[in-house]
Design an enzyme around this catalytic site. Structure first.
Site, PDB file in Angstrom:
ATOM      1  N   ARG A  45      16.886   9.650  53.004  1.00  0.00           N
ATOM      2  CA  ARG A  45      17.711  11.080  52.483  1.00  0.00           C
ATOM      3  C   ARG A  45      16.796  12.251  52.758  1.00  0.00           C
ATOM      4  O   ARG A  45      15.605  12.261  53.038  1.00  0.00           O
ATOM      5  CB  ARG A  45      18.084  10.832  51.173  1.00  0.00           C
ATOM      6  N   ALA A  47      18.399  16.235  53.955  1.00  0.00           N
ATOM      7  CA  ALA A  47      19.137  16.769  55.092  1.00  0.00           C
ATOM      8  C   ALA A  47      18.428  16.670  56.496  1.00  0.00           C
ATOM      9  O   ALA A  47      18.778  16.147  57.351  1.00  0.00           O
ATOM     10  CB  ALA A  47      19.500  18.243  55.046  1.00  0.00           C
ATOM     11  N   ASP A 236      21.014  21.497  52.193  1.00  0.00           N
ATOM     12  CA  ASP A 236      21.860  20.606  52.678  1.00  0.00           C
ATOM     13  C   ASP A 236      22.892  21.218  53.577  1.00  0.00           C
ATOM     14  O   ASP A 236      23.180  20.826  54.862  1.00  0.00           O
ATOM     15  CB  ASP A 236      22.498  19.504  51.775  1.00  0.00           C
ATOM     16  N   ASN A 246      22.924  22.303  47.837  1.00  0.00           N
ATOM     17  CA  ASN A 246      21.775  21.258  47.769  1.00  0.00           C
ATOM     18  C   ASN A 246      21.993  20.488  46.559  1.00  0.00           C
ATOM     19  O   ASN A 246      23.086  20.414  45.880  1.00  0.00           O
ATOM     20  CB  ASN A 246      20.527  22.348  47.632  1.00  0.00           C
ATOM     21  N   LYS A 247      20.965  19.498  46.381  1.00  0.00           N
ATOM     22  CA  LYS A 247      21.025  18.475  45.456  1.00  0.00           C
ATOM     23  C   LYS A 247      21.801  19.180  44.032  1.00  0.00           C
ATOM     24  O   LYS A 247      21.314  20.096  43.540  1.00  0.00           O
ATOM     25  CB  LYS A 247      19.632  18.032  45.206  1.00  0.00           C
TER      26      LYS A 247
END
Lengths: 348, 348
Positions: A45, A47, A236, A246-247
């Site tokens: 995981r 990006a 990401d 993003n997360k």
């Protein structure tokens, strides 16, 4: 350098991040499907790392069909690209890497299968090498943002594990530490899959950087208490105007950083930018299984039958980002990212 | 009504919330130390509930020393009060309940030990009864804030389990549901101890209220996405100016609510207010063991040796609170809470 994804003996070797920090096991993927599942299940995981994994997945398809006539090999490559492209929707690096592989393939015209196999592997190797070089440049360009004594907060994992092996946002911190600056990190644990406590804390332990883990919900309070000088995160997908997927949780941290006037930096290679999107509203946000929330590991924590809302990402408006660090340098607002600017360079 | 804390056969019976939702077990505490440990280990938690538990703990001390001469009994009661008062620092309800018990005891003068035992148990019973009545009134007063169709987000557990059995913030939702309004709830899981997914989801399941659990880090995104109409939380201590200490993560939710202009309501009985503090900066914030963060249940999730920053609460500035609901009614800004106003009543 962490060997997150490598080509080894004709296979795609993926360090299985689901098992970290307890166990360091490498998946030797022998099929495109295995690579796709490694991406879907977050064995790999981050990006940039999933872009690299997808590129090697295509190279693997070319190799597995290397003994077939050219049209069959081409079809296998195309199918591999489709399968890999459908694994996760948010990180643009995945599509970006697959586009590069497709272009490399298209440029080969009627070349023989062995050449296709060789050239696509070279292209995947190049994507990996460029990622490592981008990490070095981001760490260098972003160095000015992490002064001696800096207390940094970060969310999710943006270290070597999230990339080809060196990292994005976290590389600013590890470089600052390696060059003798006194830095410390507050690490959001990053529910549901705990990339912060499992992966970032592990990388910082290996690098000898002082750090403490905290629950994501405590980040705003840590900032309010004055325990944080700056925030660094990865990305990401970044839209033309700086809106950053993003997360999930990144947005909340950005709001807290803004409320307390501390800088919130996004560190990501050009491959994480998507200038084709005017704003973040068009970024597809992956929703993952609710079981990631209602269970921790194998243990059910919510009542039997409970359901969950589990978006894997959120979008932070570009206006909350104090600066972006890419391999081309530092970009300050207002943001208007184009391919040319991302190639040409930001400020010093 | 959930029997969180009750006096049963001369013991303090505490529903062990550490085991929920998997198991419904009652701890029959036979000593003050057992009650204190039940509070410290969060077998009983929630500001009103720990006040009630502490009150019964004092009643238990009076009973256990009921066969002793009066001065010995008095000393036992004083020591019990000190031990119980030292269990957790943030929720003011604990000190409030112990003060009431102390005043009841002081008023008894030279009464015989059996009378002391009886009167202190009556006082603890009264604290429980008043809490149940306060919950009924808060649910009624706050009813206007939860319209038909409301999509509510909440953090931690503020249901029956957090109180004498009926709840604070969550009681607004369960009452709205019970009176035929269509309501749904997004439940922050509330790391590290998962009071949201373990306890709130369980209470909402029992009450038949539609709900989904989400990781705390996703709350800001749910709000940004337009999935939330209002936020309700409880309080562990509210200062005179409305600054509110509550479960860590509340502040981040308040920032997100403000950013997207949705109301953030605090629902708490007068016993959770501390008008002696001008602002939240003087509220003591408990820091708990880092193991709550680096482990989930018995499972270690961070690397061996990892440390954590684990504040159990945070403080939300009063200016982020759209309204307070107490048993006296609804209070709107600007806030200036005094004992008189809290007794006298807010607006309609």
């Amino acid at each position: 350098v962490i060997e997150t994804v490598r080509w080894k003996d004709g296979r795609v070797a993926i360090l299985d991040q689901r098992r970290l920090p307890d166990e360091r096991r490498v998946l030797a993927c022998e099929s495109v499907e295995e690579v796709a599942e490694a991406i879907e299940t977050l064995a790999v995981r981050g990006a940039p790392a999933i872009g690299i994994a997808a590129a090697y997945g295509v190279a693997l398809a070319a190799r597995l069909a290397g003994g077939e006539p050219r049209p069959f090999q081409s079809r296998a490559i195309r199918e591999a690209s489709e399968r890999l492209g459908a694994t996760r929707p948010t990180a643009v690096n995945l599509g970006w890497a697959l586009s590069r592989m497709r272009r490399a393939h298209d440029a080969l015209g009627e070349s023989d299968p062995a050449t296709v196999e060789r050239v696509l592997l070279e292209e995947a190797d190049r994507i990996l090498e460029e990622d490592l070089e981008a990490s070095r440049r981001m760490a260098e360009a972003g160095s000015v943002l992490v002064p001696d004594g800096a207390r940094v907060l970060t969310h999710c994992n943006t270290g070597g594990l999230a990339t080809g092996g060196l990292g994005t946002a976290l590389s600013l911190v590890t470089r600052a530490h390696a060059t003798g600056r006194k830095v410390s990190v507050l690490v959001d644990e990053t529910r549901p899959l705990l990339q912060g406590s499992r992966l970032t804390a592990w990388e910082l332990t290996e690098a000898g950087v002082p750090h403490r883990v905290l629950v994501d919900a405590a980040a705003a309070w840590a900032i309010a208490r004055g325990l944080v000088d700056l925030v660094v995160i990865g990305a990401d997908r970044v839209a033309r105007n700086g809106d950053t997927a993003n997360k999930v949780g990144s947005y909340g941290v950005a709001l807290a950083a803004r409320a307390h006037a501390i800088p919130f930096y996004v560190v990501a290679p050009a491959s994480s930018f998507d200038p084709s999107l005017a704003s973040g509203s068009a970024i597809p946000i992956e929703e993952r299984s609710g079981r990631e929330v209602t269970r921790v590991g194998e243990r059910r924590v919510a009542p039997e039958g409970a359901t969950a809302f589990n978006p894997a990402f959120d979008v932070t408006p570009g206006e909350l980002v104090a600066a972006f660090v890419t391999e081309a340098g530092i970009f300050r607002p207002p943001y208007d990212f184009t391919a040319e600017r991302l190639a040409g360079g930001g400020g010093p």
